[in-house]
Design a protein around this motif. Structure first.
Motif, PDB file in Angstrom:
ATOM      1  N   GLN A  81      15.509   4.712 -25.041  1.00 30.23           N
ATOM      2  CA  GLN A  81      14.686   5.509 -25.945  1.00 30.23           C
ATOM      3  C   GLN A  81      13.337   5.749 -25.262  1.00 30.23           C
ATOM      4  N   PHE A  82      12.965   7.002 -25.102  1.00 30.17           N
ATOM      5  CA  PHE A  82      11.668   7.318 -24.481  1.00 30.17           C
ATOM      6  C   PHE A  82      11.168   8.625 -25.073  1.00 30.17           C
ATOM      7  N   PRO A  83       9.876   8.936 -24.906  1.00 29.52           N
ATOM      8  CA  PRO A  83       9.321  10.138 -25.540  1.00 29.52           C
ATOM      9  C   PRO A  83      10.089  11.397 -25.139  1.00 29.52           C
ATOM     10  N   LEU A  84      10.328  12.273 -26.091  1.00 30.83           N
ATOM     11  CA  LEU A  84      11.008  13.563 -25.894  1.00 30.83           C
ATOM     12  C   LEU A  84      12.476  13.432 -25.462  1.00 30.83           C
ATOM     13  N   ARG A  85      13.045  12.241 -25.660  1.00 27.59           N
ATOM     14  CA  ARG A  85      14.409  12.023 -25.195  1.00 27.59           C
ATOM     15  C   ARG A  85      15.396  13.051 -25.765  1.00 27.59           C
ATOM     16  N   GLY A  86      15.338  13.242 -27.105  1.00 29.19           N
ATOM     17  CA  GLY A  86      16.281  14.149 -27.770  1.00 29.19           C
ATOM     18  C   GLY A  86      16.188  15.559 -27.205  1.00 29.19           C
ATOM     19  N   PHE A  87      14.965  16.014 -26.985  1.00 28.31           N
ATOM     20  CA  PHE A  87      14.766  17.362 -26.458  1.00 28.31           C
ATOM     21  C   PHE A  87      15.276  17.465 -25.019  1.00 28.31           C
ATOM     22  N   LEU A  88      14.903  16.496 -24.203  1.00 27.95           N
ATOM     23  CA  LEU A  88      15.272  16.549 -22.785  1.00 27.95           C
ATOM     24  C   LEU A  88      16.777  16.414 -22.583  1.00 27.95           C
TER      25      LEU A  88
ATOM     26  N   LEU B 298      19.742   2.888 -28.933  1.00 31.59           N
ATOM     27  CA  LEU B 298      19.277   3.006 -27.555  1.00 31.59           C
ATOM     28  C   LEU B 298      18.347   1.840 -27.254  1.00 31.59           C
ATOM     29  N   MET B 299      18.285   1.464 -25.987  1.00 35.34           N
ATOM     30  CA  MET B 299      17.388   0.378 -25.626  1.00 35.34           C
ATOM     31  C   MET B 299      15.951   0.881 -25.629  1.00 35.34           C
ATOM     32  N   PRO B 300      15.052   0.154 -26.271  1.00 34.32           N
ATOM     33  CA  PRO B 300      13.654   0.592 -26.300  1.00 34.32           C
ATOM     34  C   PRO B 300      12.980   0.362 -24.940  1.00 34.32           C
ATOM     35  N   MET B 301      11.860   1.070 -24.731  1.00 38.51           N
ATOM     36  CA  MET B 301      11.116   0.934 -23.466  1.00 38.51           C
ATOM     37  C   MET B 301       9.642   0.757 -23.762  1.00 38.51           C
ATOM     38  N   GLU B 302       8.952   0.123 -22.840  1.00 36.58           N
ATOM     39  CA  GLU B 302       7.499   0.048 -22.998  1.00 36.58           C
ATOM     40  C   GLU B 302       6.915   1.440 -22.861  1.00 36.58           C
ATOM     41  N   LYS B 303       5.702   1.614 -23.409  1.00 37.65           N
ATOM     42  CA  LYS B 303       5.131   2.952 -23.475  1.00 37.65           C
ATOM     43  C   LYS B 303       4.957   3.595 -22.093  1.00 37.65           C
ATOM     44  N   LYS B 304       4.386   2.810 -21.174  1.00 39.73           N
ATOM     45  CA  LYS B 304       4.127   3.346 -19.822  1.00 39.73           C
ATOM     46  C   LYS B 304       5.430   3.711 -19.121  1.00 39.73           C
TER      47      LYS B 304
ATOM     48  N   GLY C 107       8.225   4.337 -20.523  1.00 40.16           N
ATOM     49  CA  GLY C 107       8.817   5.455 -21.238  1.00 40.16           C
ATOM     50  C   GLY C 107       8.258   6.782 -20.762  1.00 40.16           C
ATOM     51  N   MET C 108       6.941   6.837 -20.574  1.00 38.63           N
ATOM     52  CA  MET C 108       6.303   8.068 -20.107  1.00 38.63           C
ATOM     53  C   MET C 108       6.832   8.437 -18.717  1.00 38.63           C
ATOM     54  N   LEU C 109       6.960   7.408 -17.878  1.00 36.66           N
ATOM     55  CA  LEU C 109       7.437   7.633 -16.518  1.00 36.66           C
ATOM     56  C   LEU C 109       8.855   8.204 -16.537  1.00 36.66           C
ATOM     57  N   VAL C 110       9.695   7.597 -17.386  1.00 34.39           N
ATOM     58  CA  VAL C 110      11.077   8.055 -17.477  1.00 34.39           C
ATOM     59  C   VAL C 110      11.125   9.490 -18.006  1.00 34.39           C
ATOM     60  N   SER C 111      10.308   9.798 -19.023  1.00 34.16           N
ATOM     61  CA  SER C 111      10.248  11.175 -19.532  1.00 34.16           C
ATOM     62  C   SER C 111       9.954  12.131 -18.391  1.00 34.16           C
ATOM     63  N   PHE C 112       9.022  11.742 -17.538  1.00 36.26           N
ATOM     64  CA  PHE C 112       8.621  12.589 -16.425  1.00 36.26           C
ATOM     65  C   PHE C 112       9.795  12.809 -15.469  1.00 36.26           C
ATOM     66  N   VAL C 113      10.487  11.703 -15.158  1.00 31.56           N
ATOM     67  CA  VAL C 113      11.632  11.787 -14.235  1.00 31.56           C
ATOM     68  C   VAL C 113      12.716  12.716 -14.801  1.00 31.56           C
ATOM     69  N   VAL C 114      12.974  12.590 -16.097  1.00 29.82           N
ATOM     70  CA  VAL C 114      14.026  13.400 -16.716  1.00 29.82           C
ATOM     71  C   VAL C 114      13.569  14.858 -16.869  1.00 29.82           C
ATOM     72  N   PHE C 115      12.244  15.029 -16.943  1.00 30.10           N
ATOM     73  CA  PHE C 115      11.702  16.379 -17.110  1.00 30.10           C
ATOM     74  C   PHE C 115      11.785  17.186 -15.807  1.00 30.10           C
ATOM     75  N   ILE C 116      11.682  16.506 -14.660  1.00 28.92           N
ATOM     76  CA  ILE C 116      11.630  17.213 -13.373  1.00 28.92           C
ATOM     77  C   ILE C 116      12.805  18.190 -13.161  1.00 28.92           C
ATOM     78  N   PRO C 117      14.066  17.726 -13.305  1.00 24.68           N
ATOM     79  CA  PRO C 117      15.154  18.689 -13.074  1.00 24.68           C
ATOM     80  C   PRO C 117      15.078  19.896 -14.027  1.00 24.68           C
ATOM     81  N   PHE C 118      14.737  19.636 -15.272  1.00 29.18           N
ATOM     82  CA  PHE C 118      14.636  20.724 -16.247  1.00 29.18           C
ATOM     83  C   PHE C 118      13.532  21.701 -15.840  1.00 29.18           C
ATOM     84  N   PHE C 119      12.416  21.146 -15.365  1.00 23.60           N
ATOM     85  CA  PHE C 119      11.295  21.983 -14.938  1.00 23.60           C
ATOM     86  C   PHE C 119      11.716  22.869 -13.758  1.00 23.60           C
ATOM     87  N   LEU C 120      12.370  22.248 -12.767  1.00 21.34           N
ATOM     88  CA  LEU C 120      12.761  23.001 -11.568  1.00 21.34           C
ATOM     89  C   LEU C 120      13.900  23.971 -11.851  1.00 21.34           C
ATOM     90  N   GLY C 121      14.787  23.565 -12.744  1.00 21.65           N
ATOM     91  CA  GLY C 121      15.992  24.368 -12.988  1.00 21.65           C
ATOM     92  C   GLY C 121      15.797  25.437 -14.041  1.00 21.65           C
TER      93      GLY C 121
END
Lengths: 305, 483
Positions: free
Chosen positions: B31-38, B226-232, B234-248
């Motif tokens: 579970q991380f920020p914007l997970r459902g959207f991403l 879903l397994m919860p994540m610490e805030k920091k 979580g933000m990092l993971v959101s960023f990682v998952v966002f990259i392919p979407f951003f580029l693609g």
């Protein structure tokens, strides 16, 4: 002759033979229960009778009409065989009323019969609802009414109780029994639950490895099973001198045997005991719940009821 | 040529896997920020055809493009120019194709991570295995088959692509087929290309048939916690998952929007409207034929169970494993053979829409069949059985039971197939009648031949919008069905 005759049916799926030279004759309007472990071929036999499967070999005759043999295969829609499916298979896009009327022709007589069925099965209030808005018991009644609406010559039921809870199951069993008497047509019920079969059926047929191994009235199968498989299928038993002794046949009012209680467990009818005696482990009901593990007991065996 | 193709397949596959697998893993387990959207957003890049992705990125990195404009804000112009950044080459295209194709791997991995992994992952955790080791020792081996089937789809798309390869001047087998068209079908170029493709197609179609269904069924919500994540973290993971979407998706769409905004005159022209209508009309007819054929094939499988029916369906599905260019050439050769030496009765078929439609049906029947199959199998076999046991014959059962229950699935299938046809390029290029244009061919030709990505942008953007709607439609449809 009125009735169903299944002769020498053989059916395989891939390399496994599901039915192996299987034969069965049902006379008149008998209510027959088909029992067997899962994978014994019960449902396949039902689907062969209704025409949804075809066998490699065999013959099916219903009321003197050949439905299936080496040359002939009557399509399911032309067999006049009603079927109640495990999940009822109600048409989700049609109302209760339209579900029941699905196979009926349009005529004033059938319209009247439709009204009658809706009344008999107490579905007047639900008739304009979609099946998804009905309870399990109501769905069951719609499925039965729908099958009866086309006046079938035979009614098949494939595990019709498997989706119902215990209380509802008991109620529906009584309803089906009453319906069988009212509509007087032959019925075949497939079940893996001995209680369904023992309570409802005029006769029980047991399938083992694709063959009918015993066919007879419930009490005959219960007390005189032909083999261990049939005995186990119908309930707990102890094999003693080629006889299958049921727990309720053990009485503590006699002292033909001396034994020792080695296990005891609570059950609704009384504590169920395992008694070691004469080199066997007998199962018995202790209705008074007085005996405990380690107790020495004397008992006798009652003749078949 | 064959080696270039192989290099492209391997390169695109590797980059797609790198983009897709971590995203799929995080989305289905944490579970991380914007997970459902991403989670859904990472499917969207499939809406962008590979050739559009190619020329859009070429435009971004051109000297007058947005990359330089953006970079100049931070780095002085001379240094920037001295780097001599060139992306119009094999390596560049590997990345750009991977941006468009990674969702195939992503969605295949997503199902596999979602379904199988949860309890096994927890079992490993309870045995004291850390997250990194868990991924490599437990999760990855489990999803490997799914990843491979996703990669099979990527391979097919790389083999099928003509537009992007041609734009980047990369000489793959599909390009060979285009050359052969102008010359001679018996040329060694054509034959070797054909040989390679046949081998590759046979090899991957096995994976394909299994994977297509999985891709479609992925999109339902997982029902576990879903397994919860610490805030920091979580933000990092959101960023990682966002990259392919951003580029693609985001970056190319922004680029195309900015390019198209300078060509409003094209958007509001009669030509634009006519070409769009042309394209929709052209897509509708084969899509309708495909939906009807799929329906017949599927119903036939129910009525006549057995090897032969399944075999017929499997054969009908093979078109998707064959690159469009080969289908086009094959269809054309067929008519030429049929027609004989002199211009005969069948000559009118060449350069006609009939031939084009025929080729589309061959190529996209599998798409229709597999999309509709999902809806078809939602209808339990007991329903038609019940109908027939009530004395209703098989044709009437079809009309009274299947048809009403399949209505929405039929519409979805029609939409999905239409969008695939709209995006199609090689077949359309090879078989389009003289002076007949579609969104895809106009976008491609404007970008490639007149070298104006700006002129191509409005057409490309319209294709992407339509494609995005279709993808969202599919996502929604499957989420609903899986409830």
């Amino acid at each position: 002759m009125k009735g169903l005759s299944i002769q020498h049916i053989t059916k395989s799926f891939g390399s496994s033979k599901v039915l192996n030279d299987c034969s069965l004759d049902i006379n008149g309007n008998d209510f027959v229960a088909l029992l067997g472990e899962s994978g014994s071929g019960k449902s396949t036999l039902l689907r062969l009778i209704s025409g949804f499967e075809s066998p490699e070999k065999g013959k099916v005759i219903l009321n003197n009409r050949v439905l299936l043999d080496d040359q002939l295969f009557v399509k399911p829609e032309d067999r006049h065989i009603g079927m109640i499916f495990q999940n009822y298979a109600l048409f989700p896009h049609l109302s209760v009323r339209k579900n029941i009327a699905f196979g009926m022709s349009a005529s004033p007589e059938s319209e009247a019969y439709l009204e009658e069925l809706i009344e008999i099965f107490e579905l007047a209030e639900q008739q304009h609802k979609k099946p998804s808005n009905l309870s399990g018991g109501q769905q069951q009644r719609v499925a039965i009414a729908r099958a009866l609406a086309v006046n079938p010559s035979l009614l098949l039921m494939d595990e019709p109780f498997s989706n119902l809870d215990q209380t509802l199951r008991r109620k529906v069993r009584i309803e089906i029994k009453a319906m069988h008497e009212k509509f007087s047509i032959p019925m075949i019920l497939v079940s893996h639950d001995p209680e369904d079969a023992l309570e409802l059926a005029d006769k029980i047929a047991v399938l083992q490895q694709g063959k009918i191994v015993q066919f007879g009235v419930p009490s005959e199968l219960y007390y005189n099973p032909v083999n261990q498989y049939v005995a186990d299928l119908l309930g707990p038993n102890t094999k003693y001198k080629n006889q299958f002794i049921r727990p309720e046949q053990i009485t503590f009012n006699r002292s033909d045997f001396q034994g020792k209680v080695i296990r005891s467990a609570f059950s609704m009818r009384g504590n169920i005991l395992v008694i070691e005696a004469d080199g066997h482990e007998f199962l018995a009901y202790d209705y008074s719940r007085t005996n405990t593990i380690g107790d020495e007991v004397s008992f006798g065996i009652l003749a078949n009821h | 040529m064959v080696f270039t193709t192989l290099r492209m397949i391997l390169g695109v596959g590797l980059i797609a896997a790198i983009l897709a697998i971590p995203s799929a893993y995080f989305v289905s387990n944490y579970q991380f920020p914007l997970r459902g959207f991403l989670r859904k957003a990472n499917i969207l890049p499939v809406a962008i055809p590979t050739y559009i992705m190619g020329f859009t990125y070429a435009s971004i990195f051109s000297v007058t493009g947005s990359f330089y404009a953006f970079a100049e804000l931070f780095i002085d112009r001379e240094t920037l120019y001295s780097w001599d950044i060139d992306v119009v080459n094999e390596l560049g295209l590997m990345f750009f194709l991977a941006f468009a194709l990674y969702p195939y791997v992503y969605s295949a991995a997503l199902v596999s991570f979602s379904i199988k992994n949860k309890s096994i992952e927890e079992a490993a955790a309870s045995l004291g295995v850390g997250p990194w080791k868990r991924f490599w020792k437990v999760s990855f081996p489990i999803v490997l088959p799914a990843v491979l089937s996703g990669l099979a789809l990527v391979t097919m798309e790389v083999l099928n692509d003509y537009g992007a390869m041609a734009y980047f001047n990369i000489n793959t087998i599909t390009a060979g087929i285009f050359q052969a068209k102008q010359m001679d079908f018996t040329s060694s170029v054509f034959l070797s290309a054909l040989f390679f493709v046949v081998i590759a197609s046979v090899f991957i179609s096995y994976y394909l048939f299994k994977s297509y269904k999985k891709v479609a069924s992925t999109l339902s919500s997982p029902s576990y916690d879903l397994m919860p994540m610490e805030k920091k973290q979580g933000m990092l993971v959101s960023f990682v998952v966002f990259i392919p979407f951003f580029l693609g998706f985001i970056l190319p769409v922004i680029e195309l929007v900015s390019l198209a905004s300078s060509r409003l005159n094209i958007i509001f022209s009669m030509d634009f409207l006519i070409i769009s209508l042309n394209a929709v009309q052209l897509a509708f007819i084969p899509a309708l034929i495909i939906v009807l054929l799929s329906l017949i094939l599927l119903y036939n499988e129910y009525i006549n169970k057995g090897f032969f029916s399944r075999f017929i369906s499997a054969i009908s599905n093979i078109g998707y494993a064959i690159p469009g260019a080969i289908i086009a050439v094959a269809v054309m050769s067929f008519v030429i053979v049929l027609d004989g030496e002199e211009k005969g009765f069948y000559h009118f078929l060449i350069d006609s829409l009939i031939l084009l439609i025929f080729a589309f049906v061959i190529r996209f029947l599998a798409v229709g069949y597999n999309t509709l199959e999902g809806g078809f199998y939602k209808i339990t076999k007991q329903l038609p059985d019940a109908s027939r046991s009530l004395g209703v014959g098989s044709f009437k059962t079809f009309i009274r039971v299947y048809f009403p229950l399949l209505k929405s699935a039929l519409l979805t299938t029609l939409a999905i197939v239409m969008v695939d046809i709209l995006k199609e390029l090689p077949i359309t290029l090879l078989l389009q009648p003289f002076n007949f244009h579609t969104l895809a061919t106009v976008a491609y030709e404007k970008a490639k031949i007149t070298e104006s990505v700006r002129d191509a942008a409005p057409f490309a953007l319209l294709l992407i919008i339509v494609g995005t709607f279709a993808v969202l439609f599919l996502v929604k449809d499957f989420s609903k069905k899986n409830k």
